[in-house]
Motif scaffolding. Structure first.
Motif, PDB file in Angstrom:
ATOM      1  N   UNK A   1       0.951  -1.294  -0.201  1.00  0.00           N
ATOM      2  CA  UNK A   1       0.027   0.092   0.079  1.00  0.00           C
ATOM      3  C   UNK A   1       0.785   1.268  -0.075  1.00  0.00           C
ATOM      4  N   UNK A   2       2.105   1.074   0.177  1.00  0.00           N
ATOM      5  CA  UNK A   2       3.032   2.366   0.078  1.00  0.00           C
ATOM      6  C   UNK A   2       2.759   2.974   1.364  1.00  0.00           C
ATOM      7  N   UNK A   3       2.387   2.465   2.515  1.00  0.00           N
ATOM      8  CA  UNK A   3       2.172   2.903   3.771  1.00  0.00           C
ATOM      9  C   UNK A   3       3.295   3.126   4.560  1.00  0.00           C
ATOM     10  N   UNK A   4       3.263   4.288   5.284  1.00  0.00           N
ATOM     11  CA  UNK A   4       4.392   4.562   6.549  1.00  0.00           C
ATOM     12  C   UNK A   4       3.521   4.364   7.909  1.00  0.00           C
ATOM     13  N   UNK A   5       2.280   4.123   8.039  1.00  0.00           N
ATOM     14  CA  UNK A   5       1.806   4.084   9.435  1.00  0.00           C
ATOM     15  C   UNK A   5       0.530   2.907   9.133  1.00  0.00           C
ATOM     16  N   UNK A   6       0.744   1.854   9.877  1.00  0.00           N
ATOM     17  CA  UNK A   6      -0.271   1.011   9.675  1.00  0.00           C
ATOM     18  C   UNK A   6      -0.682   0.316  11.145  1.00  0.00           C
ATOM     19  N   UNK A   7      -1.738  -0.570  11.015  1.00  0.00           N
ATOM     20  CA  UNK A   7      -2.372  -1.400  12.271  1.00  0.00           C
ATOM     21  C   UNK A   7      -3.015  -2.483  11.845  1.00  0.00           C
ATOM     22  N   UNK A   8      -3.345  -3.308  12.820  1.00  0.00           N
ATOM     23  CA  UNK A   8      -4.021  -4.467  12.177  1.00  0.00           C
ATOM     24  C   UNK A   8      -5.288  -4.828  13.172  1.00  0.00           C
ATOM     25  N   UNK A   9      -5.990  -5.927  12.840  1.00  0.00           N
ATOM     26  CA  UNK A   9      -7.210  -6.292  13.625  1.00  0.00           C
ATOM     27  C   UNK A   9      -6.418  -7.035  15.082  1.00  0.00           C
ATOM     28  N   UNK A  10      -7.507  -7.288  16.036  1.00  0.00           N
ATOM     29  CA  UNK A  10      -6.865  -7.824  17.206  1.00  0.00           C
ATOM     30  C   UNK A  10      -8.062  -8.939  17.720  1.00  0.00           C
ATOM     31  N   UNK A  11      -7.157 -10.064  18.203  1.00  0.00           N
ATOM     32  CA  UNK A  11      -7.983 -11.005  18.839  1.00  0.00           C
ATOM     33  C   UNK A  11      -7.872 -10.701  20.166  1.00  0.00           C
ATOM     34  N   UNK A  12      -9.236 -10.882  20.858  1.00  0.00           N
ATOM     35  CA  UNK A  12      -9.391 -10.833  22.397  1.00  0.00           C
ATOM     36  C   UNK A  12      -9.141 -12.273  23.161  1.00  0.00           C
ATOM     37  N   UNK A  13      -8.251 -12.050  24.018  1.00  0.00           N
ATOM     38  CA  UNK A  13      -7.845 -13.074  25.039  1.00  0.00           C
ATOM     39  C   UNK A  13      -8.231 -12.775  26.450  1.00  0.00           C
ATOM     40  N   UNK A  14      -9.107 -13.558  27.234  1.00  0.00           N
ATOM     41  CA  UNK A  14      -9.312 -13.164  28.371  1.00  0.00           C
ATOM     42  C   UNK A  14      -8.251 -13.623  29.272  1.00  0.00           C
ATOM     43  N   UNK A  15      -8.209 -13.124  30.738  1.00  0.00           N
ATOM     44  CA  UNK A  15      -7.254 -13.405  31.737  1.00  0.00           C
ATOM     45  C   UNK A  15      -7.317 -14.976  31.872  1.00  0.00           C
TER      46      UNK A  15
ATOM     47  N   UNK B   1      -7.642 -17.344  29.740  1.00  0.00           N
ATOM     48  CA  UNK B   1      -6.936 -17.976  28.632  1.00  0.00           C
ATOM     49  C   UNK B   1      -7.734 -18.192  27.435  1.00  0.00           C
ATOM     50  N   UNK B   2      -9.139 -17.850  27.639  1.00  0.00           N
ATOM     51  CA  UNK B   2     -10.041 -18.166  26.506  1.00  0.00           C
ATOM     52  C   UNK B   2      -9.798 -16.898  25.262  1.00  0.00           C
ATOM     53  N   UNK B   3     -10.233 -17.491  24.218  1.00  0.00           N
ATOM     54  CA  UNK B   3      -9.959 -16.676  23.121  1.00  0.00           C
ATOM     55  C   UNK B   3     -11.338 -16.622  22.294  1.00  0.00           C
ATOM     56  N   UNK B   4     -11.901 -15.258  22.214  1.00  0.00           N
ATOM     57  CA  UNK B   4     -13.087 -15.105  21.637  1.00  0.00           C
ATOM     58  C   UNK B   4     -13.182 -13.865  20.838  1.00  0.00           C
TER      59      UNK B   4
ATOM     60  N   UNK C   1      -3.584 -10.064  14.048  1.00  0.00           N
ATOM     61  CA  UNK C   1      -2.196 -10.262  14.383  1.00  0.00           C
ATOM     62  C   UNK C   1      -1.531  -9.901  15.662  1.00  0.00           C
ATOM     63  N   UNK C   2      -2.717  -9.198  16.228  1.00  0.00           N
ATOM     64  CA  UNK C   2      -2.340  -8.713  17.799  1.00  0.00           C
ATOM     65  C   UNK C   2      -3.335  -9.236  18.966  1.00  0.00           C
ATOM     66  N   UNK C   3      -2.568  -9.953  19.862  1.00  0.00           N
ATOM     67  CA  UNK C   3      -3.500 -10.569  20.684  1.00  0.00           C
ATOM     68  C   UNK C   3      -3.786  -9.521  22.018  1.00  0.00           C
ATOM     69  N   UNK C   4      -4.840  -9.190  22.413  1.00  0.00           N
ATOM     70  CA  UNK C   4      -5.435  -8.058  23.286  1.00  0.00           C
ATOM     71  C   UNK C   4      -5.892  -8.709  24.553  1.00  0.00           C
ATOM     72  N   UNK C   5      -5.111  -8.799  25.652  1.00  0.00           N
ATOM     73  CA  UNK C   5      -5.666  -9.392  26.833  1.00  0.00           C
ATOM     74  C   UNK C   5      -6.671  -8.385  27.421  1.00  0.00           C
ATOM     75  N   UNK C   6      -7.767  -9.038  27.687  1.00  0.00           N
ATOM     76  CA  UNK C   6      -8.723  -8.403  28.551  1.00  0.00           C
ATOM     77  C   UNK C   6      -8.691  -8.544  29.825  1.00  0.00           C
TER      78      UNK C   6
END
Length: 213
Positions: A91-105, A107-110, A191-196
Motif C-alpha cells: 500500500x505504500x504505507x508508513x503507518x499501519x495497524x491490524x485487527x486484534x484477537x480478544x484473549x481473556x485472563x 486464557x480463553x480466546x473469543x 495479528x495482535x492478541x489483546x488481553x482483557x
C-alpha cells in the motif's frame, strides 16, 4: 509478551523493554532475558512514567527503521511484523495497524476487535476521529489500534506521546501523526492478541467480557 516479540519471523529486530518502576521482579526477569539474547534491551525508570511516558522512553532509545508497541500483557502473532511490512510495501504505507484477537485472563480466546473489517482501509486524520466515536455497545473505536510506523516520522520534527495521559495516549499520538499528512492503513488480519483484564485502564475489562459473551 517479550517471547512473542522475540519469536517473530523476521530476524532483524530489537526488543526494548521499559520497566516502569515495577516492584514485581520485572527488572530482574528482563535482565536475565537480555543476558541470553542480545536483541533484548532493558530500560529502567526510577519513577512511574505511565504508558505514554514509557513509550516515549522506548522511542528515544529505538534504532530500527520501524517501531511497534506491545503492552506487557499482550502478544504478537509470530508473523505480525513480517505481514505488516508486506502490507506497507503493498500500500505504500508508513503507518499501519491490524485487527486484534480478544484473549481473556482465563486464557480463553473469543472473537476479534473489528469483525466487520474484511479488507484494508485507509484513514486520514478526519476519518480517524470519526471512527473513534462509539455508536453501539458492541463496537470498539479504532483508538485501540496498535500502530506500526516508520521511526523517521516521529524524529524530524520530533513527536512523542503526552505523558500526562493515562488513557487514550495511543489515540492522541496517532492523531498527531495523521495531522502531519500521513494516512493510517488498517489491515483485517488479527495479528495482535489483546488481553482483557478486569483491572484494565481502558474502560474496564469486565465490560469487554460482558459484551463479547
Amino acid at each position: 509478551s517479550v517471547r512473542s516479540a522475540l519469536g517473530q519471523s523476521i530476524a532483524s529486530l530489537e526488543v526494548i523493554v521499559v520497566d516502569d518502576a515495577s516492584t514485581d521482579g520485572t527488572g530482574e526477569l528482563v535482565s536475565a532475558m537480555a543476558a541470553s539474547d542480545s536483541r533484548v534491551r532493558p530500560l529502567r525508570s526510577g519513577v512511574s512514567l505511565g504508558p505514554g511516558g514509557a513509550r516515549n522512553k522506548a522511542m528515544d532509545a529505538a534504532r530500527g527503521e520501524w517501531i511497534a508497541f506491545l503492552d506487557a500483557d499482550d502478544r504478537f502473532h509470530p508473523r505480525r511484523l513480517e505481514r505488516l511490512l508486506e502490507a506497507a510495501a503493498t500500500h505504500g504505507a508508513d503507518v499501519l495497524a491490524d485487527n486484534q484477537h480478544f484473549v481473556f485472563e482465563s486464557g480463553g480466546r473469543r472473537g476479534v476487535m473489528w469483525p466487520d473489517l474484511v479488507r484494508p482501509i485507509r484513514l486520514d486524520a478526519e476519518a480517524w476521529v470519526r471512527n473513534n466515536v462509539w455508536s453501539g455497545p458492541k463496537e470498539f473505536g479504532f483508538g485501540y489500534a496498535k500502530p506500526f510506523f516508520r521511526r523517521s516520522l516521529v524524529e524530524s520534527p520530533r513527536l512523542r506521546m503526552l505523558p500526562q495521559l493515562r488513557m487514550m495516549e495511543d489515540f492522541h499520538f496517532l492523531l498527531g501523526l495523521l495531522r502531519r499528512g500521513h494516512d493510517l492503513w488498517i489491515v483485517p488480519d488479527p495479528l495482535y492478541e489483546y488481553t482483557v483484564r478486569s483491572a484494565s485502564l481502558a474502560h474496564g475489562g469486565s465490560r469487554h467480557e460482558d459484551i463479547l459473551r
